[in-house]
Every structure is written in C-alpha cells, then in structure tokens.
Design a protein around this motif. Structure first.
Motif, PDB file in Angstrom:
ATOM      1  N   GLN A 273       0.871  -1.279   0.020  1.00 13.82           N
ATOM      2  CA  GLN A 273       0.070   0.017   0.073  1.00 13.82           C
ATOM      3  C   GLN A 273       0.714   1.390   0.015  1.00 13.82           C
ATOM      4  OE1 GLN A 273      -2.973  -0.455   3.431  1.00 13.82           O
ATOM      5  NE2 GLN A 273      -1.246   0.379   4.900  1.00 13.82           N
ATOM      6  N   TYR A 274       2.159   1.206   0.449  1.00 13.95           N
ATOM      7  CA  TYR A 274       3.006   2.353   0.385  1.00 13.95           C
ATOM      8  C   TYR A 274       3.230   2.948  -0.952  1.00 13.95           C
ATOM      9  CZ  TYR A 274       6.684  -0.740  -1.122  1.00 13.95           C
ATOM     10  OH  TYR A 274       7.126  -1.765  -1.930  1.00 13.95           O
ATOM     11  N   ILE A 275       2.865   2.084  -2.040  1.00 13.51           N
ATOM     12  CA  ILE A 275       3.148   2.482  -3.365  1.00 13.51           C
ATOM     13  C   ILE A 275       2.089   3.458  -3.697  1.00 13.51           C
ATOM     14  CG2 ILE A 275       3.102   1.626  -5.837  1.00 13.51           C
ATOM     15  CD1 ILE A 275       4.180  -1.132  -4.891  1.00 13.51           C
ATOM     16  N   TRP A 276       0.835   3.305  -3.457  1.00 14.90           N
ATOM     17  CA  TRP A 276      -0.095   4.363  -3.847  1.00 14.90           C
ATOM     18  C   TRP A 276      -0.547   5.175  -2.566  1.00 14.90           C
ATOM     19  CZ3 TRP A 276      -1.202  -0.946  -3.510  1.00 14.90           C
ATOM     20  CH2 TRP A 276      -1.938  -1.277  -2.562  1.00 14.90           C
ATOM     21  N   THR A 277       0.147   5.146  -1.444  1.00 18.66           N
ATOM     22  CA  THR A 277      -0.074   6.166  -0.369  1.00 18.66           C
ATOM     23  C   THR A 277       1.010   6.853  -0.116  1.00 18.66           C
ATOM     24  OG1 THR A 277       0.306   4.414   1.178  1.00 18.66           O
ATOM     25  CG2 THR A 277      -2.046   4.743   0.396  1.00 18.66           C
ATOM     26  N   THR A 278       1.951   6.442   0.905  1.00 18.53           N
ATOM     27  CA  THR A 278       2.888   7.210   1.273  1.00 18.53           C
ATOM     28  C   THR A 278       4.221   7.322   0.277  1.00 18.53           C
ATOM     29  OG1 THR A 278       4.103   5.147   2.303  1.00 18.53           O
ATOM     30  CG2 THR A 278       2.468   6.754   4.055  1.00 18.53           C
ATOM     31  N   ASN A 279       4.530   6.551  -0.511  1.00 19.22           N
ATOM     32  CA  ASN A 279       5.482   6.689  -1.650  1.00 19.22           C
ATOM     33  C   ASN A 279       5.012   6.996  -2.891  1.00 19.22           C
ATOM     34  OD1 ASN A 279       6.780   5.938   0.741  1.00 19.22           O
ATOM     35  ND2 ASN A 279       8.380   4.802  -0.415  1.00 19.22           N
TER      36      ASN A 279
ATOM     37  N   GLU B  55       4.415   9.458  -5.007  1.00 22.65           N
ATOM     38  CA  GLU B  55       5.261  10.119  -5.894  1.00 22.65           C
ATOM     39  C   GLU B  55       6.451   9.541  -6.496  1.00 22.65           C
ATOM     40  OE1 GLU B  55       4.110  13.184  -7.041  1.00 22.65           O
ATOM     41  OE2 GLU B  55       2.528  12.763  -5.638  1.00 22.65           O
ATOM     42  N   GLU B  56       7.009   8.323  -5.848  1.00 21.01           N
ATOM     43  CA  GLU B  56       8.028   7.896  -6.253  1.00 21.01           C
ATOM     44  C   GLU B  56       7.808   6.590  -7.308  1.00 21.01           C
ATOM     45  OE1 GLU B  56      10.489   6.051  -3.204  1.00 21.01           O
ATOM     46  OE2 GLU B  56      10.415   7.823  -2.067  1.00 21.01           O
ATOM     47  N   TYR B  57       6.420   6.203  -7.328  1.00 24.68           N
ATOM     48  CA  TYR B  57       6.034   4.980  -8.252  1.00 24.68           C
ATOM     49  C   TYR B  57       5.176   5.587  -9.466  1.00 24.68           C
ATOM     50  CZ  TYR B  57       8.217   2.079  -4.848  1.00 24.68           C
ATOM     51  OH  TYR B  57       9.082   1.268  -4.082  1.00 24.68           O
TER      52      TYR B  57
END
Length: 65
Positions: A7-13, A15-17
C-alpha cells in the motif's frame, strides 16, 4: 504476500512510483527515485497493485525517459 504489504506504493510513496504502459493493456510498476522496476511474482497481487495505483490516481507514463 498480501496487498497491504504494497500500500505504500499508492499512499506514502505515491510520488516515487509510476505505471509505465508496456502493452496496449499492460503496465510495469517503476520507481522513479531509484530507476528500477518493481517485480511482484504473484500475478493476482501484481494486478491488484496496478488497480489500486490506477484507482488512486498514480501517474501513468507512455515510456520512461
């Protein structure tokens, strides 16, 4: 392995992915910060991550570079 692990991919990070179109109906998950593709071996989880990214408005690119 479950969807919550990513879930970090579409939440906290978010902007990176990005999603990069690789076929007319396919995507690769790419980390802009370290210039690497994210490989998820479980096809169901991979498709679910892509759906979550699309649903949450993550950036979609036609190509890298």
């Amino acid at each position: 392995m479950n969807l919550e692990e990513f879930q970090y991919i579409w939440t906290t990070n978010r902007e990176e992915y990005v999603l990069v179109k690789v076929k007319s109906d396919g995507y690769a998950i790419f980390n802009k910060a370290d210039s690497t593709a994210l490989i998820i071996e479980d096809d169901d989880i991979y498709e679910a991550v892509i759906k979550k990214m699309l649903d949450n408005g993550c950036e979609v690119l036609e190509r890298i570079g």
